[in-house]
Design a protein around this motif. Structure first.
Motif, mmCIF file in Angstrom:
data_model
loop_
_atom_site.group_PDB
_atom_site.id
_atom_site.type_symbol
_atom_site.label_atom_id
_atom_site.label_comp_id
_atom_site.label_asym_id
_atom_site.label_seq_id
_atom_site.Cartn_x
_atom_site.Cartn_y
_atom_site.Cartn_z
ATOM 1 N N PRO A 15 0.775 -1.249 0.156
ATOM 2 C CA PRO A 15 0.006 -0.126 -0.010
ATOM 3 C C PRO A 15 0.762 1.333 -0.048
ATOM 4 O O PRO A 15 1.866 1.211 0.559
ATOM 5 C CB PRO A 15 -0.784 -0.105 1.182
ATOM 6 C CG PRO A 15 0.029 -0.858 2.093
ATOM 7 C CD PRO A 15 0.832 -1.900 1.128
ATOM 8 N N TYR A 16 0.164 2.462 -0.589
ATOM 9 C CA TYR A 16 0.955 3.553 -0.603
ATOM 10 C C TYR A 16 0.263 4.885 -0.770
ATOM 11 O O TYR A 16 -1.049 4.584 -1.091
ATOM 12 C CB TYR A 16 2.181 3.488 -1.723
ATOM 13 C CG TYR A 16 1.503 3.477 -3.114
ATOM 14 C CD1 TYR A 16 1.182 4.996 -3.874
ATOM 15 C CD2 TYR A 16 0.799 2.469 -3.863
ATOM 16 C CE1 TYR A 16 0.563 4.842 -5.096
ATOM 17 C CE2 TYR A 16 0.388 2.609 -4.898
ATOM 18 C CZ TYR A 16 0.192 3.609 -5.622
ATOM 19 O OH TYR A 16 -0.389 3.677 -6.896
ATOM 20 N N VAL A 17 0.596 5.944 -0.469
ATOM 21 C CA VAL A 17 0.212 7.340 -0.748
ATOM 22 C C VAL A 17 1.039 8.046 -1.564
ATOM 23 O O VAL A 17 2.292 7.995 -1.232
ATOM 24 C CB VAL A 17 -0.478 8.231 0.322
ATOM 25 C CG1 VAL A 17 -1.675 7.356 1.040
ATOM 26 C CG2 VAL A 17 0.643 8.170 1.547
ATOM 27 N N ASN A 18 0.741 8.765 -2.446
ATOM 28 C CA ASN A 18 1.688 9.458 -3.275
ATOM 29 C C ASN A 18 1.545 11.149 -2.790
ATOM 30 O O ASN A 18 0.726 11.469 -2.114
ATOM 31 C CB ASN A 18 1.377 9.366 -4.707
ATOM 32 C CG ASN A 18 0.141 9.664 -5.266
ATOM 33 O OD1 ASN A 18 -0.430 10.778 -4.891
ATOM 34 N ND2 ASN A 18 -0.493 9.101 -6.075
ATOM 35 N N LEU A 19 2.617 11.939 -3.553
ATOM 36 C CA LEU A 19 2.598 13.340 -3.217
ATOM 37 C C LEU A 19 1.252 13.857 -3.326
ATOM 38 O O LEU A 19 0.729 14.868 -2.658
ATOM 39 C CB LEU A 19 3.545 13.876 -3.887
ATOM 40 C CG LEU A 19 5.091 13.909 -3.103
ATOM 41 C CD1 LEU A 19 6.019 14.761 -3.964
ATOM 42 C CD2 LEU A 19 5.018 14.563 -1.738
ATOM 43 N N GLN A 20 0.431 13.643 -4.606
ATOM 44 C CA GLN A 20 -0.534 13.971 -4.962
ATOM 45 C C GLN A 20 -1.896 13.991 -3.802
ATOM 46 O O GLN A 20 -2.672 14.825 -3.334
ATOM 47 C CB GLN A 20 -1.335 13.771 -6.138
ATOM 48 C CG GLN A 20 -2.762 14.369 -6.706
ATOM 49 C CD GLN A 20 -3.002 13.975 -7.936
ATOM 50 O OE1 GLN A 20 -2.323 13.206 -8.779
ATOM 51 N NE2 GLN A 20 -4.067 14.463 -8.603
ATOM 52 N N ASP A 21 -1.649 12.672 -3.345
ATOM 53 C CA ASP A 21 -2.873 12.212 -2.129
ATOM 54 C C ASP A 21 -2.222 13.116 -0.734
ATOM 55 O O ASP A 21 -3.040 13.873 -0.221
ATOM 56 C CB ASP A 21 -2.308 10.816 -1.690
ATOM 57 C CG ASP A 21 -2.876 10.044 -2.938
ATOM 58 O OD1 ASP A 21 -3.754 10.282 -3.814
ATOM 59 O OD2 ASP A 21 -2.077 9.052 -2.918
ATOM 60 N N ILE A 22 -0.964 13.185 -0.778
ATOM 61 C CA ILE A 22 -0.447 13.893 0.461
ATOM 62 C C ILE A 22 -0.988 15.520 0.418
ATOM 63 O O ILE A 22 -1.526 16.000 1.565
ATOM 64 C CB ILE A 22 0.890 13.957 0.737
ATOM 65 C CG1 ILE A 22 1.287 12.603 1.043
ATOM 66 C CG2 ILE A 22 1.636 14.797 1.791
ATOM 67 C CD1 ILE A 22 1.006 11.938 2.385
ATOM 68 N N GLY A 23 -0.842 16.055 -0.720
ATOM 69 C CA GLY A 23 -1.261 17.533 -0.647
ATOM 70 C C GLY A 23 -2.603 17.612 -0.608
ATOM 71 O O GLY A 23 -3.214 18.871 -0.245
ATOM 72 N N SER A 24 -3.417 16.868 -0.546
ATOM 73 C CA SER A 24 -5.002 16.809 -0.530
ATOM 74 C C SER A 24 -5.312 16.835 0.797
ATOM 75 O O SER A 24 -6.763 16.941 1.116
ATOM 76 C CB SER A 24 -5.625 15.897 -1.582
ATOM 77 O OG SER A 24 -5.115 15.918 -2.910
ATOM 78 N N LEU A 25 -4.389 16.386 1.645
ATOM 79 C CA LEU A 25 -4.918 16.301 3.180
ATOM 80 C C LEU A 25 -5.304 17.556 3.609
ATOM 81 O O LEU A 25 -4.706 18.621 3.328
ATOM 82 C CB LEU A 25 -3.843 15.618 4.026
ATOM 83 C CG LEU A 25 -3.257 14.110 3.630
ATOM 84 C CD1 LEU A 25 -2.270 13.657 4.643
ATOM 85 C CD2 LEU A 25 -4.417 13.227 3.777
ATOM 86 N N GLN A 26 -6.647 17.430 4.411
ATOM 87 C CA GLN A 26 -7.145 18.824 4.925
ATOM 88 C C GLN A 26 -6.683 19.215 6.304
ATOM 89 O O GLN A 26 -6.910 18.161 7.392
ATOM 90 C CB GLN A 26 -8.651 18.563 4.835
ATOM 91 C CG GLN A 26 -9.202 18.623 3.336
ATOM 92 C CD GLN A 26 -8.930 20.065 2.499
ATOM 93 O OE1 GLN A 26 -9.127 21.208 3.275
ATOM 94 N NE2 GLN A 26 -8.292 19.763 1.368
ATOM 95 N N VAL A 27 -6.050 20.291 6.708
ATOM 96 C CA VAL A 27 -5.593 20.317 8.012
ATOM 97 C C VAL A 27 -6.275 21.424 8.588
ATOM 98 O O VAL A 27 -6.420 22.570 7.994
ATOM 99 C CB VAL A 27 -4.063 20.451 7.925
ATOM 100 C CG1 VAL A 27 -3.416 20.801 9.314
ATOM 101 C CG2 VAL A 27 -3.353 19.649 7.227
ATOM 102 N N PRO A 28 -6.791 21.098 10.208
ATOM 103 C CA PRO A 28 -7.288 22.227 10.674
ATOM 104 C C PRO A 28 -6.232 23.391 11.241
ATOM 105 O O PRO A 28 -5.491 22.909 12.058
ATOM 106 C CB PRO A 28 -8.138 21.513 11.702
ATOM 107 C CG PRO A 28 -7.203 20.179 12.131
ATOM 108 C CD PRO A 28 -6.801 19.889 10.672
ATOM 109 N N VAL A 29 -6.343 24.434 10.734
ATOM 110 C CA VAL A 29 -5.203 25.551 10.962
ATOM 111 C C VAL A 29 -5.859 26.747 12.159
ATOM 112 O O VAL A 29 -6.969 27.050 11.855
ATOM 113 C CB VAL A 29 -4.884 26.226 10.088
ATOM 114 C CG1 VAL A 29 -3.684 27.173 10.264
ATOM 115 C CG2 VAL A 29 -4.224 25.086 8.913
ATOM 116 N N PRO A 30 -5.053 26.798 13.037
ATOM 117 C CA PRO A 30 -5.840 27.873 14.061
ATOM 118 C C PRO A 30 -5.849 29.142 13.367
ATOM 119 O O PRO A 30 -5.128 29.502 12.286
ATOM 120 C CB PRO A 30 -4.841 27.991 15.288
ATOM 121 C CG PRO A 30 -3.786 26.571 15.162
ATOM 122 C CD PRO A 30 -3.958 26.293 13.590
ATOM 123 N N THR A 31 -7.051 29.923 13.480
ATOM 124 C CA THR A 31 -7.211 31.211 13.096
ATOM 125 C C THR A 31 -6.643 32.252 14.177
ATOM 126 O O THR A 31 -6.818 31.977 15.258
ATOM 127 C CB THR A 31 -8.726 31.529 13.061
ATOM 128 O OG1 THR A 31 -9.264 31.184 14.220
ATOM 129 C CG2 THR A 31 -9.290 30.548 12.038
#
Length: 413
Positions: free
Chosen positions: A340-356
């Protein structure tokens, strides 16, 4: 410091474990844990791993007790990394005596101390015997009879106990540090989840967007050619080097200094967050201070928070350990025939909650303090373990007196 020679089988008994049926296997952490070879550290000692538990009835005699001495009799590595090494059953949790694990009992307590034996079974002479008599080429095996055939040179009982006490003091400190680290990690996870419980104070942003906004950079590892290998140079960091949230460099491959310019941004830097992206996808580490010159392999992806956004590093590091990141990575994962693997495109799509704005400043400060505490205890444990491993052969051979070893231990423990 006289030594007497004994056949181990005249002093101990080694009992086989039980073949627990597969239909009872579970991952429910509330159930008793099946001890497997994966629970043994290289060099000896008990290692907590993802629990494989058992949900059905079993013979009561195969439930282990705290303080029991066990030995692994199977190893999946060609070099037999853990074969024959001992471990002591922890005082917390319930553990089951699985097959291919030996339970060691001292049959003549007038000549042998169990705590001493725990360290004696880590000596190079014992290991050479175990590996030299092992069977199997891909999976290595030993047995109770082969363990018992070993001829051991053993000191008097009083000296055995003194040696075990000195080495045990170092292991006790290591265990205390591990508990501190575990509590700190749990507290950090709780703080982070509590912060996420106020969604109005965060906004979602993809890794790709964060990179475009220069909050962080990310990339995969360096693809080396065999012709670029050589020393001196930069050690190649592989997925197996990610252990307990840190990089523990252990490989023998280096990118020659001649090619260090080609490595560029893919060299390790303190504070980088690292994610395994192939094979065992999802293991995470934060690169500790003082890392020796090293370069990421292609099985890894690194995330580097920009200097002017470094205050957010603890927040991102904690998110990479979170259930949310694990869930998103699992969804994105490709199930190939090889691994199994994830590529850079997959990684770039991860949604991160960022403090406002500064909404979570105090939480981020606490996360940073807890992460530093975890890394600090890990560094101290490296020193303690190295000292134990240096003292062990000297004490076992009688080349170092116990009193002299005690002074060394008192200086650091």
């Amino acid at each position: 410091m006289p030594r007497s020679r004994y056949r181990l089988g005249d002093l101990i008994e080694v009992k086989h474990g039980f073949a627990f049926p597969g239909q009872g296997f579970s991952e429910d952490p509330s159930l008793p844990t099946l001890v497997t070879p994966g629970n043994f550290s290289i060099g000896g000692g008990f290692r907590e791993t993802k629990a494989k538990t058992f949900a059905e009835n079993y013979p009561a005699e195969y439930e282990l007790s705290a303080g029991d001495l066990i030995v692994t009799m199977t190893d999946l590595s060609r070099s037999g990394d853990t074969l024959g090494y001992p471990a002591v059953v922890p005082r917390t949790g319930r553990y089951l005596h699985n097959q291919r694990i030996g339970l060691v009992r001292v049959s003549d307590t007038s000549k042998l101390d169990l705590s001493f034996l725990n360290y004696y079974m880590r000596t190079s002479a014992y290991r050479a015997h175990i590996l030299g008599t092992a069977t199997g080429s891909t999976v290595r095996h030993t047995s109770p009879s082969r363990i018992c055939e070993f001829m051991a040179d053993i000191p008097e009982l009083a000296e055995q106990r003194a040696i075990a006490e000195v080495l045990g003091a170092l292991d006790d400190k290591i265990a205390a540090n591990n508990r501190t680290s575990a509590i700190s990690s749990d507290l950090a996870a709780t703080l982070f989840q509590s912060a996420l419980g106020r969604p109005a104070t965060t906004s979602l942003s993809s890794i790709r967007t964060l990179s475009a906004e220069r909050v962080l950079t990310y990339g995969d590892g360096y693809r080396t050619k065999r012709s670029e290998h050589g020393e001196p140079g930069m050690r190649i960091v592989r997925a197996g080097d990610i252990r307990d949230g840190r990089l523990v460099l252990s490989g023998d491959d280096f990118v020659s200094s001649e090619y260090s310019r080609s490595v560029g941004a893919k060299s390790c830097q303190a504070g980088d967050i690292v994610l395994t992206t192939k094979g065992t996808v999802g293991r995470v580490a934060t690169v500790q201070n003082g890392i020796t010159p090293s370069v990421y392999s292609p099985q890894l992806c690194y995330f580097r928070v920009s200097d002017d956004q470094m205050s957010l590093q603890p927040w991102f590091a904690e998110w990479f350990r979170s259930a949310d990141r694990i869930r998103q990575t699992d969804i994105a994962m490709h199930k190939s025939d090889m691994a199994p693997y994830v590529n850079l495109q997959d990684i770039g799509s991860l949604q991160v909650p960022v403090p406002t704005a500064d909404s979570h400043g105090p939480v981020i400060e606490q996360l940073g303090s807890l992460h530093r505490l975890v890394h600090g205890t890990a560094r101290e444990n490296e020193v303690l373990a190295r000292t134990r491993d240096e003292l062990l052969p000297l004490l076992m051979s009688g080349k170092l007196r116990v009193k002299d070893a005690e002074k060394k231990v008192e200086a650091i423990a």
